[in-house]
Design a protein around this motif. Structure first.
Motif, PDB file in Angstrom:
ATOM      1  N   MET A   1      39.436   4.125 -29.409  1.00 14.23           N
ATOM      2  CA  MET A   1      39.370   5.335 -29.739  1.00 14.23           C
ATOM      3  C   MET A   1      38.624   6.257 -28.933  1.00 14.23           C
ATOM      4  SD  MET A   1      39.325   3.987 -33.710  1.00 14.23           S
ATOM      5  CE  MET A   1      40.053   2.790 -34.989  1.00 14.23           C
ATOM      6  N   HIS A   2      37.876   5.889 -27.753  1.00 14.34           N
ATOM      7  CA  HIS A   2      37.617   7.052 -27.260  1.00 14.34           C
ATOM      8  C   HIS A   2      37.463   7.365 -25.829  1.00 14.34           C
ATOM      9  CE1 HIS A   2      34.384   4.770 -30.151  1.00 14.34           C
ATOM     10  NE2 HIS A   2      34.832   3.545 -30.386  1.00 14.34           N
ATOM     11  N   SER A   3      39.248   7.486 -26.162  1.00 14.34           N
ATOM     12  CA  SER A   3      39.313   8.221 -24.810  1.00 14.34           C
ATOM     13  C   SER A   3      39.424   7.635 -23.867  1.00 14.34           C
ATOM     14  CB  SER A   3      39.433   9.626 -24.380  1.00 14.34           C
ATOM     15  OG  SER A   3      39.478  10.795 -25.968  1.00 14.34           O
ATOM     16  N   GLN A   4      39.854   6.541 -23.524  1.00 16.16           N
ATOM     17  CA  GLN A   4      39.431   5.154 -22.742  1.00 16.16           C
ATOM     18  C   GLN A   4      40.409   4.117 -22.771  1.00 16.16           C
ATOM     19  OE1 GLN A   4      35.334   4.829 -22.275  1.00 16.16           O
ATOM     20  NE2 GLN A   4      35.194   2.090 -23.775  1.00 16.16           N
TER      21      GLN A   4
ATOM     22  N   PHE B   1      41.757   9.269 -29.603  1.00 15.86           N
ATOM     23  CA  PHE B   1      42.932   7.956 -29.619  1.00 15.86           C
ATOM     24  C   PHE B   1      44.242   7.732 -29.279  1.00 15.86           C
ATOM     25  CE2 PHE B   1      45.253   5.241 -33.023  1.00 15.86           C
ATOM     26  CZ  PHE B   1      44.396   4.621 -33.141  1.00 15.86           C
ATOM     27  N   ILE B   2      43.981   6.492 -28.874  1.00 14.85           N
ATOM     28  CA  ILE B   2      45.134   5.913 -27.566  1.00 14.85           C
ATOM     29  C   ILE B   2      45.637   5.465 -28.538  1.00 14.85           C
ATOM     30  CG2 ILE B   2      46.035   5.307 -25.519  1.00 14.85           C
ATOM     31  CD1 ILE B   2      43.230   5.771 -24.290  1.00 14.85           C
ATOM     32  N   SER B   3      47.366   6.164 -28.507  1.00 20.68           N
ATOM     33  CA  SER B   3      48.162   5.037 -30.362  1.00 20.68           C
ATOM     34  C   SER B   3      49.281   4.208 -29.065  1.00 20.68           C
ATOM     35  CB  SER B   3      49.551   6.250 -30.550  1.00 20.68           C
ATOM     36  OG  SER B   3      49.158   6.331 -29.882  1.00 20.68           O
ATOM     37  N   ASN B   4      48.916   4.516 -27.995  1.00 25.62           N
ATOM     38  CA  ASN B   4      50.117   3.320 -27.398  1.00 25.62           C
ATOM     39  C   ASN B   4      50.002   3.197 -25.448  1.00 25.62           C
ATOM     40  OD1 ASN B   4      53.888   3.992 -26.009  1.00 25.62           O
ATOM     41  ND2 ASN B   4      52.670   1.915 -26.300  1.00 25.62           N
ATOM     42  N   VAL B   5      50.067   1.792 -25.130  1.00 30.45           N
ATOM     43  CA  VAL B   5      49.439   2.069 -23.074  1.00 30.45           C
ATOM     44  C   VAL B   5      51.325   1.623 -23.195  1.00 30.45           C
ATOM     45  CG1 VAL B   5      47.290   2.258 -23.577  1.00 30.45           C
ATOM     46  CG2 VAL B   5      48.886  -0.035 -23.960  1.00 30.45           C
TER      47      VAL B   5
END
Length: 917
Positions: free
Chosen positions: A660-663, A690-694
């Protein structure tokens, strides 16, 4: 609520018999909303006031991927998307109505799947709203006045419980009122009731009920019970005013309700609490004209979260009121739920001293084995009361469960549980079947839902057959025919083809070419699968609650999870479950838990599983064994707040974890003794967090993609050097180079490499897009499945490179699938010379619009044709480079179906448009 994992054993047995049951595990609407709000809200940027309207206009200009393209003289293969189910399961439904002139016609509204219409009593359904509008529906009414029954109104937006509305998503909050003048076939925005605002929670965005005064034949006046207040809507929707004139009233009440009786008597309810505390007015109010209100609340009415009501059709002076009380629910109730809920009967004909009868002491209560089977509204999320149109003593009341009383709740002796979570459920007996003296363990219904739905929101009686009632619930739509006290309480599902399920995640077997098996986790519809079904569009429950992650192993097992950390392994042989194993680690305590239980499995052997958490990464070395807890080890990372994870599809064992912290946290060694990771920050130009997918490149562990889901942020980020430099590939999906403007929220990315071809897929809050080449801000994304997937929110994507299979999970319209065809490459936007948007609006009455995009000079002809192939008009004939917007006045044309024919000297494509009058 106590963990119900042992109940899965009996549920799995029901799968073998193709029953549509689900385990008894409750969701948590509040926890779900908090998660989703952090997922999509961008606190760093102020949303523009007219965001919704601008977003729709901008996204209409995007090109569509070829679908149904033809060469002149011969048809060629193109990308064709098909619905993949579930065909037998419905999604969360708050609104349904019979056509008062024809009881075979039903109109239903899903909270995120649009409006659906049936002409055969609910046996089959057709979606009547366009793919780009009216996605959220919470109330539907038919104009009851003579000569106006062809007119319908609907509104939407769900303040409590909507798994998509609270996160600044553009389509699942409501947007005012929509109107149909052709008996529900087409819908248009009504006046100025849609505020098009996304930066705030607006009263108009969340509507509980619409009502019309049937006695007013001179004016079209609607009443709109919204979050906060009740509005009066007049002058064709262009005049909106507060209908409540109480001294000192402020529009801050959280919950409202409205009923207008056949003779024009008005009743409204106002909740006690607002977002900021106590509301200025609360209770039950009466009016003879809809302008002047009198407080008629009984002296024994307690401060209420929410009050819902229903009027007795045969005598409109009698009403029932069902209330969720604040003090007891907030402090906890005893085992009989005493004081948690209230039920009142009102008779306006009685003397002022005995108009009210307090029935609260007779609220439904059974000596059940688990409290979930009694009356429970989950903080007023699901509440309904309905009185039989002919019998004032036959009353239905519902929350998570449905009960019926045959003496109007004057006692508790003639009350029956008839749907929801079965009262016989006892988790202790399930855990110890040898101590089951009553045989509950051997009764498959003991541990499963009834057949009438669960978490109920609305009921409606058949106007031609009062012995038939239909429920609208989180389980979709169900019918009960035979409601007398002695009749069998067997409900019939009306969900066939009612494609409204809300997926969070899905999975396919990536190591078995040709497999049609699909698993997927849904909002309050468990994890569903088609593993044992001969009809692969029919699904059965695999595990209960809010379904989350799932995975197919190469050794005949599937792994699934549900909210707040429940993970199970199911060993399957030829579609039959042979073994069940609880994989939840004992050490996974409240300090680690998140509402979403997300895991990923190492594809190299399918045995190592990584579970993400608030402040830790938990690894299980071997999920194929039965000694599970000995396999787990936990590694703490302060303020991790993990959001997703993915193994690189190679033998490195490295993992990407979004936060959730741009990392991105990159785990390079998962062993118990030498766990290693590095923190990789996203670039400063990303305003979201918020990174929802990698996604990781299986051939280069320094090459990966992070998807940021917050609005007004660049979101499709790619690095080739392990995060030292980043490129944003949002391209034409971003209105402005910095991510601002009216672009959609990005959710999922996948890359398909098949038969020497590469296709990039990006799921968004506004549908699915594809491109053949990532090229930074110059990337050209094209809409996939414009006429099938449409503009549904894409929750997840899965690809199988062995055979080109692609499966898309939407949050509102179920699953879609296709097999990738490389022949489409011959007809992409660059090689063809042009690509087109869909025609909008469609249906249309006065004007049509569409956009042609061409990357190089192309001579293009655009003609309007009728059904017989006759040319009506030439809309355009010239050379195009770049973007050409085409607008055409159709007001002079007759209603019917037409085609727009767009061609070059070699290729052509057609677009269908419906003209209505």
């Amino acid at each position: 609520m106590k963990n119900l994992r042992p109940a899965i054993i009996l549920v799995l047995i029901t799968i073998l018999f193709n029953h549509t049951y689900a385990t008894e595990k409750h969701e948590d609407p509040k926890a779900r909303n908090e998660w989703l709000q952090s997922t999509y809200e961008n606190k760093n940027v102020v949303m523009p006031i007219d965001f919704k309207q601008k977003q729709k206009q901008f996204l209409n200009t995007l090109p569509n991927a070829p679908e149904g393209l033809f060469t002149k003289g011969s048809k060629v293969t193109s990308q064709t998307w098909m619905h993949a189910g579930p065909d037998n399961v419905g999604g969360r439904t708050r609104a349904i109505a019979f056509d008062r002139t024809n009881s075979k016609i039903l109109i239903a509204g899903s909270v995120s799947g649009g409006i659906w219409r049936s002409v055969d009593g609910g046996n089959s359904w057709t979606q009547t709203t366009g793919k780009e509008e009216v996605a959220s529906v919470t109330t539907i009414i038919q104009d009851p006045r003579p000569g106006k029954n062809n007119i319908w109104y609907c509104a939407g937006g769900e303040y409590i419980g909507n798994s998509a509305s609270m996160g600044w998503t553009s389509w699942y909050t409501g947007n005012g009122i929509y109107k149909s003048t052709d008996n529900g076939l087409t819908w248009k925005p009504y006046g100025k009731t849609g505020d098009n605002q996304a930066q705030d929670i607006s009263n108009l965005d969340f509507v509980y009920k619409l009502a019309i005064d049937p006695t007013n034949t001179e004016e079209d006046i609607l009443y709109m019970a919204c979050i906060g207040t009740v509005y009066r809507i007049s002058e064709n929707g262009n005049k909106i005013e507060n209908a409540i004139n109480l001294d000192g009233f402020q529009a801050v009440n959280t919950n409202t309700d409205i009923v207008i009786t056949p003779n024009g008597n008005y009743y409204i309810t106002l909740s006690y609490l607002s977002e900021s505390g106590k509301a200025s007015h609360q209770g039950i109010f009466y009016s003879q004209d809809g302008y002047n209100w009198e407080d008629i609340s009984p002296v024994f009415l307690q401060p209420s979260y929410r009050i819902v009501m229903d009027v007795f059709e045969s005598d409109e002076n009698i009403l029932y009121f069902f209330s969720a009380n604040i003090e007891q629910l907030s402090t906890g109730c005893d085992q009989r739920y005493e004081g948690c809920y209230s039920l009142f009967k009102y008779n306006k004909n009685n003397s002022i001293w005995n108009q009210w009868t307090n029935l609260s002491s007779n609220m439904p209560y059974f000596k059940v084995k688990h409290s979930v089977s009694n009356l429970e509204t989950m903080e007023n999320y699901c509440m309904a009361v309905k009185v039989h149109p002919k019998d004032t003593n036959l009353v239905f009341i519902a929350g998570a469960n449905c009960f019926v009383s045959y003496d109007g709740f004057q006692s508790n002796e003639r009350t029956q549980w008839i749907a929801g979570y079965n009262p016989d459920y006892d988790p202790n007996l399930v855990s110890n079947p040898e101590e089951d003296p009553m045989g509950y363990y051997n009764n498959e219904m003991t541990f499963t839902f009834g057949t009438g739905g669960w978490d109920f929101h609305y009921f409606v009686f058949n106007p031609d057959d009062p012995d038939e009632i239909i429920s609208a619930s989180d389980g979709g739509i169900h019918k009960l025919k035979g409601i007398s006290e002695a009749s069998d309480k067997t409900w019939t599902s009306l969900n066939s083809g009612y494609h409204t399920t809300q997926y969070y995640y899905c999975s396919i077997d990536k190591k078995k070419a040709g497999s049609e098996d699909i698993l997927g986790g849904l909002q309050d519809n468990s994890t569903l699968g088609n593993l044992a079904s001969s009809d692969k569009n029919n699904f059965s429950p695999i595990y209960g609650g809010d379904g989350m992650s799932s995975y197919f192993t190469s050794y005949g097992s599937v792994v699934v999870s549900s909210q707040v950390c429940d993970i199970v392994r199911l060993d399957i042989n030829n579609g039959e479950v042979k073994n069940f194993k609880d994989l939840t680690p004992n050490s996974y305590n409240q300090l680690h838990k998140q509402f979403y239980t997300l895991f990923c499995v190492n594809p190299n052997g399918d045995k190592e599983l990584t579970l993400t958490a608030k402040n830790a990464i938990v690894v299980c070395d071997d999920i194929s064994t039965d000694d599970i807890n000995a396999q787990y080890h936990t590694h703490f990372i302060d303020n991790l707040d993990a959001t997703c994870c993915e193994y690189f599809n190679n033998d490195s064992g490295e993992i990407l974890v979004g936060t959730m912290h741009s990392q991105v946290v990159k785990v390079t060694n998962t062993s118990r003794q030498s766990f290693e990771y590095e923190v990789i920050k996203l670039p400063d130009f990303v305003s979201g967090y918020f990174i929802s997918n990698v996604w990781g490149d299986p051939y280069n562990n320094n090459h990966f993609v992070a998807i940021v889901s917050n609005y007004l942020s660049l979101g499709m980020l790619e690095t080739y050097d392990n995060g030292k430099t980043w490129t944003d590939n949002g391209g034409n999906l971003e209105e402005n180079p910095d991510g601002s403007g009216a672009g959609s929220s990005f959710r999922r990315y996948e890359r398909m490499v098949f038969d020497g071809d590469t296709l990039h897929l990006l799921g968004t809050s506004d549908g699915l897009f594809s491109t053949k080449q990532l090229n930074g801000e110059n990337t050209v994304w094209m809409r996939e499945g414009a006429n099938t997937i449409g503009r549904a929110v894409i929750a997840d994507l899965e690809v199988r490179e062995l055979d080109g299979r692609i499966v898309v999970a939407t949050h509102g319209n179920g699953l879609f699938k296709t097999n990738y065809s490389t022949s489409v490459d011959e007809f992409n936007g660059q090689n063809l010379g042009f690509a087109t948007s869909e025609v909008f609006p469609n249906p249309a009455s006065s004007e049509i619009n569409f956009v042609i995009n061409s990357d190089k000079a192309a001579e293009i002809d655009v003609k309007l044709m009728d059904l017989n192939g006759n040319e009506i008009a030439t809309l355009f004939s010239d050379k195009i480079v770049g973007t050409k917007k085409i607008k055409y006045n159709i007001s002079q044309l007759s209603a019917g179906t037409y085609f727009i024919y767009i061609s070059t000297d070699k290729y052509y494509v057609t677009k269908k448009v419906n003209i209505v009058k």
